[in-house]
Design a protein around this motif. Structure first.
Motif, PDB file in Angstrom:
ATOM      1  N   GLU A 155      90.992  39.245  55.729  1.00  0.00           N
ATOM      2  CA  GLU A 155      90.688  37.846  55.973  1.00  0.00           C
ATOM      3  C   GLU A 155      91.527  36.966  55.046  1.00  0.00           C
ATOM      4  O   GLU A 155      92.063  35.936  55.448  1.00  0.00           O
ATOM      5  CB  GLU A 155      89.206  37.596  55.721  1.00  0.00           C
ATOM      6  CG  GLU A 155      88.645  36.477  56.567  1.00  0.00           C
ATOM      7  CD  GLU A 155      87.128  36.515  56.574  1.00  0.00           C
ATOM      8  OE1 GLU A 155      86.526  35.558  56.099  1.00  0.00           O
ATOM      9  OE2 GLU A 155      86.577  37.532  57.026  1.00  0.00           O
TER      10      GLU A 155
ATOM     11  N   TYR B 201      95.068  36.920  56.196  1.00  0.00           N
ATOM     12  CA  TYR B 201      95.103  36.115  57.417  1.00  0.00           C
ATOM     13  C   TYR B 201      95.066  34.624  57.087  1.00  0.00           C
ATOM     14  O   TYR B 201      95.823  33.824  57.636  1.00  0.00           O
ATOM     15  CB  TYR B 201      93.907  36.522  58.292  1.00  0.00           C
ATOM     16  CG  TYR B 201      93.835  35.816  59.604  1.00  0.00           C
ATOM     17  CD1 TYR B 201      94.770  36.096  60.601  1.00  0.00           C
ATOM     18  CD2 TYR B 201      92.835  34.893  59.870  1.00  0.00           C
ATOM     19  CE1 TYR B 201      94.707  35.450  61.817  1.00  0.00           C
ATOM     20  CE2 TYR B 201      92.757  34.246  61.073  1.00  0.00           C
ATOM     21  CZ  TYR B 201      93.705  34.523  62.055  1.00  0.00           C
ATOM     22  OH  TYR B 201      93.634  33.881  63.243  1.00  0.00           O
ATOM     23  N   GLU B 202      94.151  34.274  56.150  1.00  0.00           N
ATOM     24  CA  GLU B 202      94.029  32.873  55.722  1.00  0.00           C
ATOM     25  C   GLU B 202      95.354  32.350  55.192  1.00  0.00           C
ATOM     26  O   GLU B 202      95.806  31.265  55.550  1.00  0.00           O
ATOM     27  CB  GLU B 202      92.976  32.769  54.605  1.00  0.00           C
ATOM     28  CG  GLU B 202      91.545  32.721  55.110  1.00  0.00           C
ATOM     29  CD  GLU B 202      91.241  31.415  55.805  1.00  0.00           C
ATOM     30  OE1 GLU B 202      91.645  30.367  55.285  1.00  0.00           O
ATOM     31  OE2 GLU B 202      90.626  31.455  56.894  1.00  0.00           O
ATOM     32  N   ASN B 203      96.001  33.165  54.325  1.00  0.00           N
ATOM     33  CA  ASN B 203      97.260  32.770  53.715  1.00  0.00           C
ATOM     34  C   ASN B 203      98.355  32.578  54.753  1.00  0.00           C
ATOM     35  O   ASN B 203      99.128  31.627  54.683  1.00  0.00           O
ATOM     36  CB  ASN B 203      97.698  33.800  52.673  1.00  0.00           C
ATOM     37  CG  ASN B 203      96.956  33.569  51.373  1.00  0.00           C
ATOM     38  OD1 ASN B 203      96.693  32.433  51.009  1.00  0.00           O
ATOM     39  ND2 ASN B 203      96.585  34.646  50.705  1.00  0.00           N
TER      40      ASN B 203
ATOM     41  N   ARG C 108      97.879  31.870  57.857  1.00  0.00           N
ATOM     42  CA  ARG C 108      97.574  30.689  58.659  1.00  0.00           C
ATOM     43  C   ARG C 108      98.037  29.432  57.923  1.00  0.00           C
ATOM     44  O   ARG C 108      98.629  28.532  58.507  1.00  0.00           O
ATOM     45  CB  ARG C 108      96.077  30.623  58.932  1.00  0.00           C
ATOM     46  CG  ARG C 108      95.775  29.885  60.214  1.00  0.00           C
ATOM     47  CD  ARG C 108      94.438  30.193  60.743  1.00  0.00           C
ATOM     48  NE  ARG C 108      93.410  29.945  59.718  1.00  0.00           N
ATOM     49  CZ  ARG C 108      92.113  30.087  59.951  1.00  0.00           C
ATOM     50  NH1 ARG C 108      91.713  30.507  61.112  1.00  0.00           N
ATOM     51  NH2 ARG C 108      91.233  29.850  59.007  1.00  0.00           N
ATOM     52  N   PHE C 109      97.760  29.447  56.612  1.00  0.00           N
ATOM     53  CA  PHE C 109      98.174  28.308  55.789  1.00  0.00           C
ATOM     54  C   PHE C 109      99.695  28.130  55.840  1.00  0.00           C
ATOM     55  O   PHE C 109     100.214  27.041  56.012  1.00  0.00           O
ATOM     56  CB  PHE C 109      97.711  28.571  54.351  1.00  0.00           C
ATOM     57  CG  PHE C 109      98.176  27.534  53.379  1.00  0.00           C
ATOM     58  CD1 PHE C 109      97.580  26.277  53.339  1.00  0.00           C
ATOM     59  CD2 PHE C 109      99.217  27.813  52.495  1.00  0.00           C
ATOM     60  CE1 PHE C 109      98.003  25.333  52.437  1.00  0.00           C
ATOM     61  CE2 PHE C 109      99.650  26.851  51.598  1.00  0.00           C
ATOM     62  CZ  PHE C 109      99.046  25.620  51.565  1.00  0.00           C
TER      63      PHE C 109
END
Lengths: 77, 560
Positions: free
Chosen positions: B509, B512-514, B516-517
């Protein structure tokens, strides 16, 4: 009398078993019991072995409860 | 020709036809199919059916002196189960039971590892429906675990069979040893179904969750099929002696403290398999005869004990020792049959267990294996404890019962009666059992030495029980469960796996977050760039900016 059915049954069962046990030990003195291993030919050896094994199994099992016994819903948690 | 039909196959076909047969005729039809299958017992020894397929020669039907006694007892067990379940209208369970018994009989007559594999999986797939038929959440969960374990055993068997064929060019059932990789695969496959130490969890997990009648069927076939398979492929394998000895001794302690009496019987079943495994490990004619004889009588008395507990479950609604007691008044026949089963399994002289166990004990004694001999002698006291005393004592005696229950239905009494007669009959006339054993061995179980020795052991073990109860040292019944080797995959693995997967989940997660950022950043920048007011003439479009950015990143990756 009705209420004590199980108790009286237990008592007479104990009496007969003790008589049979005593007879078996006495029988051992009347002949030489051949066994595969000479130390097992000692008078009353199987009786002694049976008694000790049984007590050992029950007491060790009881002690193992500390480690092995869980509540009935243990796996559902 | 009927002599070319694989024994058991007709039972499987009949099981598929059962839904079309009216309820009233289902049990007679099932019995008829077992009878037709049993005609194969008159065929004699030999190879009767082979099939060339995919360049392999499959031996689908063969019989010899080892399959014969197993085939007889499997047919008897099937008959007992059908009579015992006569009152039941559970179609799925009837179909599964008949197909399961048929598959087990078919497996006995397989002559090569690939045919054996097919039947091996057939017994797994049919029997899982019997566990399912328990029809509780616990039963359904146990059935899934049961299926995974049983199919794994089959997969190991298939791997072993393929390796065997690849390395030796032969796939017929032969004697193997543990120096080869295929030998080890097949050994573990058999070991799972024979409930070796630490591979046994499935047995005590699933059998007691099955229905009143289902457990009786389960107790007869799977494990004894594994014993047959071990006797055929690994006779005289030394490690089996120790494996068997551990199997006889360890379940005894678990059985002492287990509260569910059907689970106590499952531990006891495990301990009985230990005696048979020791016999295979010794590998002499006498000991192999002992294993077969023991499997034969064991199926009958174990079925009898499971039937008596099934009858208790049917009438009293539970088999928990903590809830039972005093049933002797209301179920006198069941009580007597249960005691006959208990005396048989405890190997009292004149009961069937005695004449079978003696063969294994004598072969141990004759070879001077003193330690194993006394482990088994000790385990005999253990058998008396959990199956001989605990089962009948807590179910039928222990203390007075307040609410009334009815005696078992007549069909259950008939099935138990037949089993009880067989237990005593074989005990009194052992020569009929000895005649069908694989090897001709002259053996006399009723010598004065042997009888007195066994009686002393048993009677003084009973005295020990009375002594422990008198002084309140005997463990009382407590509503609880006992941890077993299924703990490793029901609690330990999920215990490690769940947090681990949670961590992995968190980590993915985070990544994934990184990402997306990062992409948002590119997106924003390119949008800003394409919308900027001061570059008017050759502004690349939004899409083109993104494409160029991606190409740029790919170039970077390739360069790195």
């Amino acid at each position: 009398m009705k209420k004590n059915d199980l108790k009286s049954m237990g008592k007479s069962f104990t009496k007969y078993i003790l008589i049979i046990g005593a007879l078996l030990i006495l029988l051992d003195f009347t002949f030489h019991r051949h066994e595969y291993f000479s130390f097992a030919e000692i008078y009353g050896f199987p009786a002694f072995f049976g008694f000790i094994s049984f007590v050992f199994i029950v007491l060790l099992g009881k002690w193992l409860r500390k480690f092995l016994m869980r509540k009935e819903d243990y796996y559902d948690q | 020709m009927i002599s070319n039909i694989i024994p058991g196959l007709i039972m499987i076909l009949t099981s598929f036809l059962l839904p079309t047969i009216p309820q009233y005729f289902r049990h007679p039809a099932m019995l008829l199919s077992v009878g037709l299958s049993a005609l194969s017992l008159f065929n004699g020894y030999g190879t009767f059916l082979e099939w060339d397929v995919l360049g392999l020669n499959l031996i689908l039907y063969q019989s010899d002196s080892l399959t014969f006694p197993f085939s007889i007892i499997f047919h008897i067990a099937a008959v007992l189960v059908i009579i015992f379940s006569w009152h039941s209208k559970n179609l799925m369970e009837h179909m599964a039971t008949l197909a399961y018994a048929g598959s087990a009989i078919g497996a006995l007559h397989a002559g090569d590892f690939f045919s054996l594999f097919i039947w091996w999986e057939a017994t797994a797939l049919t029997s899982v429906f019997i566990v399912f038929a328990g029809n509780t959440k616990a039963a359904r969960d146990a059935a899934m675990r049961y299926l995974i374990i049983q199919v794994s055993s089959g997969v190991l068997l298939l791997i072993g069979a393929c390796l065997l064929l690849y390395q030796t060019g032969n796939h017929n059932l032969t004697v193997l040893d543990l120096t080869t990789d295929f030998g080890i695969f097949i050994f573990i496959a058999f070991g799972i179904k024979a409930a070796f130490p630490f591979l046994n969890g499935w047995l005590q997990d699933s059998y007691p969750e099955s229905s009143v009648t289902g457990t009786v069927a389960l107790s007869a076939f799977t494990t004894k099929l594994a014993i047959y398979a071990l006797a055929r492929t690994f006779p005289g394998t030394d490690s089996l002696i120790w494996i068997g000895a551990i199997m006889t001794a360890f379940p005894v302690f678990f059985a002492v403290i287990e509260n569910d009496l059907r689970r106590v019987l499952s531990f006891s079943l495990n301990n009985q398999l230990g005696f048979m495994v020791v016999g295979i490990g010794i590998g002499t004619e006498l000991s192999l005869n002992g294993t077969v004889a023991h499997a034969f009588v064991h199926i009958i008395y174990k079925a009898l004990l499971f039937m008596s507990m099934g009858a208790v479950l049917y009438r009293a609604g539970t088999t928990k020792a903590s809830e039972l007691g005093g049933l002797y008044k209301y179920m006198p026949f069941t009580t007597i049959f249960c005691i006959i089963g208990a005396m048989s399994i405890s190997a009292f002289p004149l009961f069937s267990g005695f004449v079978a166990k003696s063969l294994i004990m004598s072969s141990l004694g004759g070879m001077g294996m003193v330690l194993i001999y006394f482990i088994l002698f000790f385990a005999s006291a253990g058998v008396l404890e959990h199956s001989g005393i605990k089962i009948p004592y807590f179910a039928f005696f222990a203390h007075e019962r307040k609410s009334k229950v009815k005696e078992a239905p007549i069909n259950m009494l008939i099935a138990m009666g037949i089993a009880a007669v067989l237990c005593i009959g074989i005990g009194v006339f052992p020569k009929y059992l000895y005649q069908i054993l694989p090897y001709t061995v002259e053996y006399q179980p009723y010598t004065i030495d042997h009888v007195i020795s066994q009686l002393q052991l048993l009677v003084f073990a009973i005295i020990a029980f009375l002594f422990l109860v008198k002084f309140k040292l005997y463990p009382s019944e407590i509503r609880s469960i006992v941890l077993n080797s299924d703990w490793f995959y029901r609690k330990m693995l999920p215990g490690i796996g769940k947090p681990l997967f949670k961590k992995i989940g968190l980590l993915t997660e985070l990544i994934y977050e990184n990402l997306r950022f990062f992409f948002k950043l590119i997106l924003n920048k390119s949008q800003k760039f394409s919308n900027s007011s001061y570059i008017k003439v050759t502004t690349p479009s939004f899409a083109a900016t993104i494409l160029i950015s991606i190409l740029f990143i790919m170039l970077l990756i390739v360069l790195i």
